[in-house]
Design an enzyme around this catalytic site. Structure first.
Site, short mmCIF file in Angstrom:
data_model
loop_
_atom_site.label_atom_id
_atom_site.label_comp_id
_atom_site.label_asym_id
_atom_site.label_seq_id
_atom_site.Cartn_x
_atom_site.Cartn_y
_atom_site.Cartn_z
N LYS A 1 -10.34 -0.67 10.65
CA LYS A 1 -10.47 -1.85 9.78
C LYS A 1 -10.82 -3.10 10.59
O LYS A 1 -11.01 -4.17 10.05
CB LYS A 1 -9.19 -2.06 8.99
CG LYS A 1 -8.95 -0.97 7.95
CD LYS A 1 -7.78 -1.31 7.07
CE LYS A 1 -7.26 -0.12 6.27
NZ LYS A 1 -8.08 0.19 5.11
N GLN B 1 -4.54 -5.33 6.99
CA GLN B 1 -5.55 -6.22 6.41
C GLN B 1 -5.56 -7.61 7.03
O GLN B 1 -6.21 -8.51 6.51
CB GLN B 1 -5.32 -6.36 4.89
CG GLN B 1 -5.49 -5.07 4.11
CD GLN B 1 -6.92 -4.54 4.10
OE1 GLN B 1 -7.87 -5.26 4.41
NE2 GLN B 1 -7.09 -3.28 3.75
N HIS C 1 0.87 -1.18 0.00
CA HIS C 1 0.00 0.00 0.00
C HIS C 1 0.90 1.23 0.00
O HIS C 1 2.02 1.19 0.52
CB HIS C 1 -0.84 -0.06 1.28
CG HIS C 1 -1.91 0.95 1.41
ND1 HIS C 1 -1.67 2.24 1.81
CD2 HIS C 1 -3.25 0.87 1.21
CE1 HIS C 1 -2.82 2.90 1.86
NE2 HIS C 1 -3.79 2.10 1.51
N ASP D 1 2.99 -4.94 8.11
CA ASP D 1 1.78 -4.13 7.97
C ASP D 1 0.59 -5.09 8.11
O ASP D 1 0.29 -5.87 7.20
CB ASP D 1 1.79 -3.45 6.59
CG ASP D 1 0.51 -2.68 6.32
OD1 ASP D 1 -0.44 -2.79 7.11
OD2 ASP D 1 0.47 -1.97 5.30
N CYS E 1 -4.79 2.52 -3.63
CA CYS E 1 -3.54 3.01 -3.01
C CYS E 1 -2.39 2.04 -3.23
O CYS E 1 -1.58 1.80 -2.31
CB CYS E 1 -3.72 3.27 -1.51
SG CYS E 1 -4.83 4.62 -1.16
N1 PLP Z 1 -1.74 -0.86 4.63
C1 PLP Z 1 -2.67 -1.59 4.03
C2 PLP Z 1 -2.33 -2.97 3.56
C3 PLP Z 1 -3.96 -1.07 3.84
O1 PLP Z 1 -4.89 -1.79 3.24
C4 PLP Z 1 -4.23 0.24 4.31
C5 PLP Z 1 -5.55 0.85 4.09
O2 PLP Z 1 -6.30 0.47 3.21
C6 PLP Z 1 -3.22 0.95 4.95
C7 PLP Z 1 -1.99 0.37 5.09
C8 PLP Z 1 -3.45 2.33 5.47
O3 PLP Z 1 -4.35 2.32 6.53
P1 PLP Z 1 -4.90 3.67 7.17
O4 PLP Z 1 -5.44 4.49 6.02
O5 PLP Z 1 -5.96 3.23 8.11
O6 PLP Z 1 -3.77 4.34 7.84
#
Ligand code: PLP
Length: 404
Positions: free
Chosen positions: A225, A202, A122, A199, A363
């Site tokens: 999430k 998800q 992401h 990370d 993203c």
């Molecule tokens: N990393 C992953 C794999 C994501 O799917 C997301 C959000 O969709 C993020 C990071 C970023 O999360 P946040 O916007 O809640 O900071």
């Protein structure tokens, strides 16, 4: 076992209509809906427990502090961290990664040092490191994936050099649904004495995340999430790392003493929590985690897997469908394209039928470039979804395909 009727009744939003049709919410990878207990927790906090934390001797302040610190313990237990000192509350995954990128790189990286990520990250696990390229001259290295969207572990290991300072990879891809073998990734990186950030944005809501078993050095996720409120997130870090990296932001709470000549910093985890923390949010996140734990993350995972298989089989029957992300080990995220219909058109027409999916690059623009596509339609499933909702999605897509 999942009692779907009971569960759905706990999420008021699921019974609303859009365009006069029952809402079918399949955008759970973007954000999840909130059960009544989480919303009630927020209300209860503001109605009866609102006071600034850590600073007051008065009753309310102590109660609010206790709620915030108990929330930290709930998070600690949820991911099996060794100590509450290893849990830092942030605004979300994005801020947690920025914190590590800024503080870790400042302490350990010099020009020419490398950060290794994967090509399925992401933007929030790409851009913070690129900012360190600009600031410190570190270099971003990218481990490749195969056509199914699986990380190539041999290639990953080859990318580790004596200049690699940190590996930062996603547990589950928000586009492909690929579940990465994080324990293996950590094992390989540690063999080369390189720490690992996972990370888990998800994954915490879909799979058991045990940081001690994973042996990762940092792990990050967002409350929104995992059925909690927006604006709250978690950074897990092993104490040995959090103790030696510098604070990210300065201000109240993160200090031990301040004078114009010299300021000393607070201990863990407060060193990384400058300013008034979102103690209402952290408490509501704890409520969400308790809610998930009561249902059982294994039960959730099994049910979602069943829905994933059901949806994949049904969707396969649609003429001209192409799945993006066909890893053997997948979570309940389905990205697809149909013939040459633009994903935006598919998403807009589905929306008019009451079905919420996400379209676009999610993203993850570099990943789109890798697959040479403008974007995908993404249906992402949570444990409150049903087979009937999948049927509605499939029928709607069949109607759309006929229209084109
Ligand atoms: N990393 C992953 C794999 C994501 O799917 C997301 C959000 O969709 C993020 C990071 C970023 O999360 P946040 O916007 O809640 O900071």
């Amino acid at each position: 076992m999942i009692d779907i009727t009971k569960i759905r009744s706990e999420f008021p939003i699921l019974s609303r209509e859009v365009y006069g049709k029952p809402l079918v919410y399949l955008d759970n990878a973007a954000t999840t809906q909130k059960p009544r207990c989480v919303v009630e927790k927020i209300q209860e906090m503001y109605y009866s427990l609102n006071a600034n934390v850590h600073r007051g001797v008065h009753f309310l302040s102590q109660e609010a502090t206790e709620a915030h610190e108990n929330a930290r313990k709930t998070v600690q237990q949820f991911i099996n961290a060794a100590s509450p000192n290893e849990i830092v509350f942030t605004r979300g995954t994005t801020e947690s990664i920025n914190l590590v990128a800024s503080s870790f790189c400042r302490q350990f990286c010099r020009e020419g040092d490398e950060i290794l990520i994967s090509s399925m990250e992401h933007h929030s696990n790409i851009v913070p490191w690129q900012m360190q390229e600009d600031i410190l001259g570190v270099k971003l290295q990218v481990a490749p994936i195969n056509v199914n969207g699986e990380l190539l572990l041999d290639e990953f290991e080859k990318k580790i050099t004596e200049r690699t300072r940190l590996v930062a990879v996603t547990h589950i891809s928000n586009v492909l649904g690929t579940i990465n073998p994080v324990e293996e990734i950590v094992r390989i990186a540690h063999k080369h004495n390189v720490p690992v950030l996972i990370d888990a944005a998800q994954s915490v809501q879909h799979a058991v995340v045990d940081v001690q078993q994973m042996d990762c050095d940092f792990l990050v996720f967002s409350s929104h999430k995992i059925y909690g409120p927006t604006g709250v997130g978690v950074l897990y870090g092993k104490e040995k790392w959090l103790n030696v990296i510098p604070p990210y932001q300065g201000g109240g709470e993160m200090i031990s003493s301040v004078s114009f000549e010299k300021t000393t910093y607070n201990g863990l985890p407060f060193k990384f929590e400058a300013g008034t923390p979102d103690f209402v949010g952290s408490s509501a996140l704890a409520t969400a985690l308790d809610y998930v734990s009561a249902i059982g993350i294994e039960n959730i995972a099994n049910y979602e897997h069943e829905l994933l298989q059901y949806a994949t089989e049904k969707l396969e029957a649609i003429d001209g469908i192409r799945f993006i992300g066909t890893a053997k080990n997948k979570s309940s995220v389905i990205s697809f394209l149909i013939k040459d219909i633009h994903p935006y058109d598919l998403g807009t027409l589905l929306d008019k039928m009451g079905i919420a999916v996400r379209t676009g690059h999610h993203c993850a623009e570099p990943l789109m470039q890798e697959f040479r596509i403008p974007g995908t339609v993404r249906a992402s499933i949570a444990f409150y979804n049903t087979k009937e909702e999948i049927d509605l999605l499939v029928t709607a897509l069949q109607r759309i395909v006929k229209m084109f």
